[in-house]
Structure formats: C-alpha cells, structure tokens
Design an enzyme around this catalytic site. Structure first.
Site, short mmCIF file in Angstrom:
data_model
loop_
_atom_site.label_atom_id
_atom_site.label_comp_id
_atom_site.label_asym_id
_atom_site.label_seq_id
_atom_site.Cartn_x
_atom_site.Cartn_y
_atom_site.Cartn_z
CD GLU A 267 -4.07 1.20 46.53
OE1 GLU A 267 -4.56 0.45 45.67
OE2 GLU A 267 -4.15 0.99 47.75
CG ASP A 346 -8.48 -1.41 51.19
OD1 ASP A 346 -9.49 -1.57 50.49
OD2 ASP A 346 -7.36 -1.84 50.88
CD GLU A 374 -7.39 -6.76 49.74
OE1 GLU A 374 -8.34 -6.27 49.08
OE2 GLU A 374 -6.28 -6.22 49.83
C1 GCU Z 1 -6.90 -2.66 48.18
C2 GCU Z 1 -6.31 -3.88 47.54
C3 GCU Z 1 -5.73 -3.59 46.20
C4 GCU Z 1 -6.74 -2.83 45.34
C5 GCU Z 1 -7.23 -1.61 46.07
C6 GCU Z 1 -8.36 -0.89 45.34
O1 GCU Z 1 -5.89 -1.78 48.58
O2 GCU Z 1 -5.34 -4.43 48.39
O3 GCU Z 1 -5.38 -4.82 45.62
O4 GCU Z 1 -6.18 -2.48 44.14
O5 GCU Z 1 -7.75 -1.99 47.31
O6 GCU Z 1 -9.50 -1.02 45.80
O7 GCU Z 1 -8.13 -0.21 44.37
#
Ligand code: GCU
Length: 648
Positions: A267, A346, A374
C-alpha cells in the site's frame, strides 16, 4: 492537554474482610522491592485491606505474602500457592513474578476474599503484542477512541497515562508494544533519529519495568529519508552498515528495546522490491543489524497488488500473501518473525484462516488480529472478538507437523490496538473486553471467551449479577449479530469504501483494491478453486473449501460461486439466508439496546449514557445495513422473501 484516564479493570476496592491486623510482605534480596511486582502488590493491598498494618518481613504477621524468583521456572512463568493466611507467589524472573502477582490479585478480587489456590502457569506464546497505529501528529489510523496518547505535535509523550497503560497491559499479560503506525509517515520517519532517542529511552525503561518491550515501526527507506544516502538497497553493504550503526545508537540508549516492525512494499510503503530484492533480503539485512542486542524484526506478510483492475477476474488478492511468502519459507534469519493477518484479506468480520499458518514450516510466525473495529462497527457497534480470536488460535491447519493448530505454529500474536486518549481508553467501555481478552487469551488460550468475559465484567463493573448476565449475553452474541446484519456467508467488502463504516455493496466492486463480491442476477461469490486459492490449504481443507456441497456455510461465498437458490447445510437457500440473517441480526441489535437500557442505575451514569448513545447508533446503522443489503440482493436476484417482509 493531558486527559484523565480510567483504571479500567485495575480499580482496586476493599475486600469483604474487616482484617485489621498485621500483613507482611516477604521477599528475598533477589526480588526488587522497588520493582513493578512488589509495588503493585503494595498498591493493591493498601486499598484492599484499608485497616491492615502493612510491613516488610515481620514474623508476627497474621497475613503473609511471599514474593520470590526461582530459576526452575521459565522467565515469564509463575507459581502461586495461597490460602486464607496469605500467599506465596514465585516467578521465573521479575516479569514472571509480576504476572503471578497480577494473577493472585485477580483471583482474590474475583472471589472478594482470600482464596485457596495452587497454580502454575506459563504463557502459551512468547510475544503478546499490541500494535498501535498512532501517527506522530497525534492522529490514529483507524482509531475510534480519540487521539494518540503516545504522540502530541510530533513529540513522544511519557506521563502518568503511559504508566497506567503499562500496568493495564502487564495485568492482562501483554509483553510488547509497537507504538507507531505501520504506515510510517511525516515526523514518525524521524522517530529513530537522535533528537527522539532520549525520550524513546525513557519510554522503553518505563515499559520494561512492567515487562513490556518497546517496538518501533520503521521506514524501510530510512537510510534515504533520514540518513541522506542515495539508496536503501538491502544488499548494499553501506545500507547494512547504516542500519547497524542506527541499531547500536538506539540500543545503547534503550537497551531493552524489542526491535522493529516493518510494512514493506505494501500500500505504497517502501520496500526491497524497489531494488529488485525480495522480502527475505529486506528482513534479514535488518535482522543482522539488531541481532547483537537480541532485537527482532517483525516483518508483515500483508503484501498485495492494490492497483488491481476489477475487470481482471484471474488475479485474486487472497492469494497474494501466500504467493509472496511461501516460496521464502526457510530463508528468514532466526530473529525475523513473519506477521500474518488472521485472514487472507483484511480483518473482515468473517474470513477463512490465512493459509500461510499451515504452510510456513521453517519461519517464526506471528498472527495479527485487529482489536480496532475497522470493519466491525468502529467501537460504535458492540462486537466482542474473543470467540473469533479463540476459534482462530485453536484452528487446525492440518499441516503434517504435530500439533498443528495455529497457536502451535506461531510464537507471537499481535493485535492492532483499539485504544486512544478517551477516558475509557477504547471509546466504548464494552470494547475494553477485547483489549483485556486479547492479553488473557494469548497468555492462556485454554480459557474460554465466557471465562474471560466473566472475569472482565466483574473486575471492571463489580459483582452485580444482573450486570454480569446482561453484559455477557450482549458480548457473547455480538459478533454473530454483527456478521448477520452485515456480511453474509463469508462475503466481505460490502461496506463503504475508505471509511469502512455502513453499507455500500457496489462500493468496492469497481475499485482497485482486489475486493469484489461479483454478485449478479444469477449468483454470488468467488470460485476460489479457480483462482488457485483453495490449493494453498492442506488436505482435507483444500477439498472442503473447493466444493460448494461441502464448504462450511459461513465461508461459502468466500470460497465458491453459487446460485441464489443453492441449498446450504442449514437447509435454507442462500438468498433466504441473506434475508433471514439480516432481519435477525438487526433484531439482535435492537435487543442489545433494550438490554442495555435495563442496566440504568446499575452502571456509572457516564458509562450508561455513553453506551446508550452507541447502541442508538448501532441500531440505526444495523437497520441501514439490513435494508441496503436485502434490497441489493432482492433487486439483483429477483427472489422474494418467503416470509413476505419488506425488502425495498
Ligand atoms: C487496512 C487498513 C489500513 C492499514 C492496512 C494495514 O487496509 O484499512 O488503514 O494501513 O490495513 O494493515 O497495513
């Protein structure tokens, strides 16, 4: 501004005894009288026995509490033998003694008086870790409990709240904490820089006193971002040298530091791929830098393509972690722990257990859970995760190594924290059960969710039988209720994009995140035998999950694509299950609100009002989920409800 904080389950009260004699604490010189264990014992006894005269080592005392350390126990192990005249608590080290003292205090508080007990306990996992997603600017990623209590305006804070935090963690058995977000941004990149080291050292020492090792999330590209180098290539000797010097500097000031947590190539976070290296190259380079100090590298397995084309039905995000890491099994240094999320996607309300737990045979593993809700109602909805956590920990991976449950295959469990600077730490008082329970469960996984919830309720709210009954009923059925009114049969991602709160079944359908339900007029779900995902499980799981006739109902739409009139093991069709579960889940949420109302006057007014506001929102949101999801599937499938309820 410093905010007040609640002692949560650590609020000591006088015991049901009018004891007014002498009570003595005896400990040999190898026990630190100023250490956390003895300090906690004194703090507790002073409140529990307000009329007692507390002394050290007096012979004529009628109550005697012995605290000792013995080498035959593992460092974190403890032994208690106790009766009406006191107790002897022995630990394998100061940490073991601390856990023993907390366990003893817990038992006498639960009983309300001195108890007879004989117990020897050793934690099931070596690392029981809390991962905070706190940013240096004081915000918390996916934080639903206020702001960070670790950071204010880019600065690390160490104050009384930090001390209370450490006590709370130690009291439920948590022994390590990562204080900053895995997405290392802004000022947090500089956390390992010279100007922050004295404060890190203070924090590390404070936590260490309570048996907790401080870990930091680091920026993999730190040699570039803060070191002024041109590369962070893990195989460049200059990069390794930079990290070795950094580690030396950090451990010199904070010798009890635990290590680093790394989110790499995920990400948008930097990682070894930028240099054509793999994750073992990246992790091992860091592992060598921290090894001389006993440090560890916790390396996350949450790696996938987050710029997928929704039209591409062959790429399956669920496969990504396995494809990246299974080929690297055996390539990681001994002080690397691969941290694997509990499921392959997730933190959805229901996912299969991650197949890596049954595949990595020569790699130290950590299971990562998320207490921050979340995707499970963001602490506005009550959703007690303990039954799910326990089910996952005790799940059989069917690997050929015995024993093969997840708990046997891992050495660590980490949980994304649900804490913030709100008075009750977790925004909602009821979410405190998840925090407490995570520690208790990873220390003693043989405890049931019922046991843990019962003790948490009594320690937090006292001994009102009605309160105990109502809260345990709500908590124990809350996860099922949430699952029922949101995501049916293992189908995730029906939530609103970005915020992940409330329903939006099209929201993730044409997006880049690899998160699709593929519902159309004929059917729903993803055939994951076709994508190759089911093949990542050991037999007989592979066969079970690949066959819609055998697949467990609750995971059917995760693994298989079926028609709406496919018959479940429950005897219902898929579509009727969707309708029924949404009506039932929503009714449960309404029932929770009524049950909570029945506690008026039995809980502190602020607690009651906070809960009432949250249940009101839960009911509103559950109705929205029910109607949106039912309307969505009704319009797509054309099936009406057997019971003729309104589907919109
Ligand atoms: C999820 C979450 C993110 C977080 C990511 C992670 O996608 O929405 O905010 O950074 O997990 O675990 O790295």
């Amino acid at each position: 501004m410093k905010k007040e904080s609640s002692p949560l389950w650590l609020e000591y009260k006088p015991l049901n005894t009018a004891f007014a004699g002498r009570a003595a604490i005896r400990c040999p010189s190898r026990v630190d009288r100023q250490g956390a264990a003895v300090t906690e014992l004194i703090t507790a006894l002073k409140i529990m026995l307000p009329a007692a005269e507390l002394t050290f080592g007096a012979d004529s005392a009628s109550l005697i509490f012995e605290a000792d350390i013995a080498d035959f126990l593992d460092p974190e192990e403890y032994m208690i033998s106790a009766d009406e005249r006191g107790a002897s608590v022995i630990g394998g080290s100061e940490s073991g003694l601390l856990y023993g003292i907390f366990a003893y205090l817990r038992e006498i508080r639960l009983a309300g008086s001195f108890v007879r007990m004989n117990r020897r306990v050793r934690p099931a996992l070596e690392l029981r870790m809390l991962d905070h997603w706190d940013n240096a600017d004081g915000s918390v990623e996916r934080g639903y409990s206020g702001e960070s209590f670790f950071f204010e305006d880019g600065k690390l804070v160490v104050n009384e709240r930090t001390e209370m935090y450490a006590r709370l963690l130690a009291s439920c058995g948590i022994n390590s904490a990562v204080i900053n977000n895995v997405n290392v941004r802004g000022e947090a990149v500089r956390l390992i820089c010279e100007e922050n080291i004295p404060q890190l050292a203070r924090l590390s020492a404070l936590l260490h006193r309570w048996g907790i090792a401080l870990y930091l999330s680091i920026d993999f590209s730190a040699p570039v971002s803060v070191g002024g180098m041109r590369t962070a290539d893990p195989l460049d000797p200059a990069v390794g040298y930079w990290w070795s010097n950094k580690a030396r500097e950090l451990w010199k000031a904070a010798p009890d530091l635990g290590g680093f947590l790394v989110k790499a190539d995920s990400e948008g976070q930097p990682g070894p791929y930028a240099y054509g290296r793999d994750h073992a190259d990246g992790a091992n380079m860091l592992a060598r830098a921290v090894k001389p100090y006993g440090g560890r590298i916790i390396w996350r397995a949450f790696v996938y393509n987050c710029t997928q084309d929704w039209r591409d039905t062959r790429t399956d995000r669920a496969c990504a972690g396995f494809r990246t890491f299974a080929p690297l099994d055996g390539h990681f240094d001994a002080n690397v722990i691969l941290q694997v999320k509990n499921g392959p996607m997730d933190f959805q309300v229901r996912e299969p257990v991650h197949p890596l737990f049954g595949a990595m045979k020569h790699t130290a593993l950590a299971a990562e859970f998320q207490l921050a809700q979340e995707y499970t109602g963001q602490q506005l909805h009550v959703c007690c995760l303990l039954p799910m956590l326990r089910e996952i920990l005790l799940w059989n991976t069917c690997t050929d190594i015995q024993p093969g449950r997840v708990i046997d295959r891992i050495c660590a469990a980490a949980a994304v924290s649900n804490t913030g600077d709100s008075f009750c730490w977790t925004g909602s008082e009821l979410a405190g059960a998840n925090l407490y329970g995570f520690g208790r469960l990873t220390f003693e996984p043989q405890l049931t969710a019922e046991d843990i919830i019962d003790e948490w309720i009594t320690l937090t709210f006292g001994r009102d039988e009605k309160v105990r009954e109502v809260l345990s009923e709500i908590l124990l059925s809350s996860h099922k209720a949430y699952e029922d009114y949101t995501a049916p049969l293992g189908l995730g991602w029906l939530c609103k994009p970005a915020t992940h709160y409330g329903p939006d079944p099209w929201g993730y359908e044409f997006d880049r995140w690899g998160t699709y339900n593929r519902a159309d007029r004929d059917g729903v779900g993803i055939d994951r035998a076709k994508t190759g995902f089911t093949a990542m499980y050991n037999e007989p799981l592979r066969e079970l999950y690949s066959d819609p006739e055998k697949c467990p109902d609750e995971l059917l739409l995760f693994f298989c694509r079926v028609r709406y009139d496919h018959l479940l093991h429950s005897g219902k069709t898929v579509i009727q299950h969707i309708y029924d579960s949404h009506f039932e889940g929503c009714e449960r949420a309404e029932e929770f609100a009524r049950l909570w109302d029945s506690l008026e006057g039995r809980l502190p007014a602020e607690v009651f009002d906070n809960g009432r506001r949250r249940f009101k929102e839960q009911v509103r949101c559950a109705r929205e989920w029910r109607d949106v999801i039912n309307a969505f599937f009704h319009r797509l499938s054309g099936f009406s409800d057997e019971q003729g309820r309104k589907l919109y």
